[in-house]
Design a protein around this motif. Structure first.
Motif, mmCIF file in Angstrom:
data_model
loop_
_atom_site.group_PDB
_atom_site.id
_atom_site.type_symbol
_atom_site.label_atom_id
_atom_site.label_comp_id
_atom_site.label_asym_id
_atom_site.label_seq_id
_atom_site.Cartn_x
_atom_site.Cartn_y
_atom_site.Cartn_z
ATOM 1 N N THR A 6 0.841 -1.195 0.000
ATOM 2 C CA THR A 6 0.000 0.000 0.000
ATOM 3 C C THR A 6 0.874 1.241 0.000
ATOM 4 O O THR A 6 1.740 1.396 0.868
ATOM 5 N N PHE A 7 0.657 2.099 -0.977
ATOM 6 C CA PHE A 7 1.287 3.409 -1.000
ATOM 7 C C PHE A 7 0.319 4.404 -0.356
ATOM 8 O O PHE A 7 -0.801 4.583 -0.847
ATOM 9 N N LEU A 9 -0.217 8.105 0.010
ATOM 10 C CA LEU A 9 0.256 9.270 -0.726
ATOM 11 C C LEU A 9 -0.284 10.541 -0.073
ATOM 12 O O LEU A 9 -1.502 10.744 -0.002
ATOM 13 N N TRP A 20 -2.746 13.306 -6.574
ATOM 14 C CA TRP A 20 -2.003 12.092 -6.898
ATOM 15 C C TRP A 20 -2.696 11.227 -7.943
ATOM 16 O O TRP A 20 -2.227 10.110 -8.232
ATOM 17 N N ALA A 24 -1.452 7.549 -8.822
ATOM 18 C CA ALA A 24 -2.204 6.476 -8.179
ATOM 19 C C ALA A 24 -2.792 5.515 -9.209
ATOM 20 O O ALA A 24 -2.794 4.291 -9.013
ATOM 21 N N LEU A 27 -0.086 3.159 -10.359
ATOM 22 C CA LEU A 27 0.256 2.177 -9.327
ATOM 23 C C LEU A 27 -0.817 1.100 -9.220
ATOM 24 O O LEU A 27 -0.518 -0.097 -9.099
ATOM 25 N N ARG A 28 -2.074 1.508 -9.276
ATOM 26 C CA ARG A 28 -3.178 0.538 -9.191
ATOM 27 C C ARG A 28 -3.190 -0.388 -10.398
ATOM 28 O O ARG A 28 -3.511 -1.577 -10.274
ATOM 29 N N ALA A 34 -3.186 2.154 -3.686
ATOM 30 C CA ALA A 34 -2.772 3.550 -3.585
ATOM 31 C C ALA A 34 -3.836 4.312 -2.804
ATOM 32 O O ALA A 34 -4.965 4.478 -3.278
ATOM 33 N N ASP A 35 -3.479 4.742 -1.610
ATOM 34 C CA ASP A 35 -4.389 5.501 -0.757
ATOM 35 C C ASP A 35 -3.924 6.948 -0.750
ATOM 36 O O ASP A 35 -3.014 7.326 0.000
ATOM 37 N N ALA A 36 -4.512 7.748 -1.626
ATOM 38 C CA ALA A 36 -4.166 9.164 -1.718
ATOM 39 C C ALA A 36 -5.076 9.933 -0.774
ATOM 40 O O ALA A 36 -6.275 10.063 -1.029
ATOM 41 N N ALA A 230 5.771 7.346 -10.805
ATOM 42 C CA ALA A 230 5.233 6.023 -10.477
ATOM 43 C C ALA A 230 6.310 4.955 -10.618
ATOM 44 O O ALA A 230 6.404 4.033 -9.794
#
Length: 244
Positions: A6-7, A9, A20, A24, A27-28, A34-36, A230
């Protein structure tokens, strides 16, 4: 079974998690989470609601995000979020596997970003472009459309966040591997500033593992070079496989 990564952000001043989006999405597409996040007080255009929000509130929001994250956690902070993620890793280093600063760096204990900001200022609005660049924030790589979106969606930043000194207490945070994505300053410039004890990068020299990566562009690489940013975030995971 593969370990989830998990990123988390964290955007800098005036921005919500939307900043993001382009990174994001990439990344997904590669199977990461990706939790922005949008920090307290930055989810609307009403500065009257931000008066009492402090740096502690922002740090608490990030600590909550890393604790709810699945698998290995890569905490990423852009620009002014350097202070926020520095506070979060101090409190939650045991669940953070990697720390990434994007055109930013770790902030030392007792440092405030704008200690002389008058108490009468309740929120910091996005300055005109020439003033922003005079303050050291390069707009390189941003076209008129990007600047227009930035101006349209920017939210006044809670002033108390900038006035409050960062409080750190656990030196174990310095064992978390750090990557600095160097955009408007080069890796060589940051290395020299860190070695010279420059207040922006003094704390960086205290971390046990620091990697500096050049991504030459302006201060907002998530907009000007989202694919390359990324790629650099994926490289953080590749360099430290789960279990290392």
């Amino acid at each position: 079974m593969p370990t989830t990564t998990t990123f988390v952000l964290v955007p800098g001043y005036w921005l919500g998690g939307w900043a993001w989006d382009a990174v994001a999405e990439r990344l997904r597409d590669d199977g990461f989470v990706a939790d922005a996040i949008t920090l307290p007080g930055l989810d609307d255009h009403s500065p009257s609601e931000t008066t009492e929000i402090t740096l502690d509130d922002h740090v608490a929001a990030v600590v909550a995000a890393v604790h709810r994250a699945d698998g290995r956690v890569v905490l990423v902070g852009h620009s002014g979020a350097g202070a926020v993620v520095s506070g979060a890793v101090d409190q939650a280093h045991e669940v953070i596997d990697d720390l990434v600063f994007v055109d930013s760096g770790p902030v030392a204990d007792g440092v405030a970003q704008a200690p002389d900001l008058p108490s009468s200022v309740r929120a910091i609005t996005l300055p005109p472009w020439p003033e922003l660049e005079e303050q050291g924030s390069s707009l390189d790589g941003l076209d008129a459309d990007a600047l227009g979106r930035f101006r349209e969606r920017a939210v006044p930043h809670p002033a108390a966040v900038a006035r409050q000194p960062l409080a750190l207490s656990d030196t174990a945070r310095r064992a978390v591997p750090v990557t600095v994505v160097c955009a408007s300053y080069s890796a060589q410039q940051i290395r020299e500033m860190s070695e010279a004890g420059h207040p922006w990068f003094e704390e960086l020299a205290q971390y046990e593992s620091v990697r500096l990566v050049d991504l030459p562009t302006g201060h907002w690489p998530m907009w000007s070079r989202p694919q390359e940013l990324a790629d650099e975030l994926r490289e953080v995971v590749a360099r430290h496989p789960a279990g290392d």
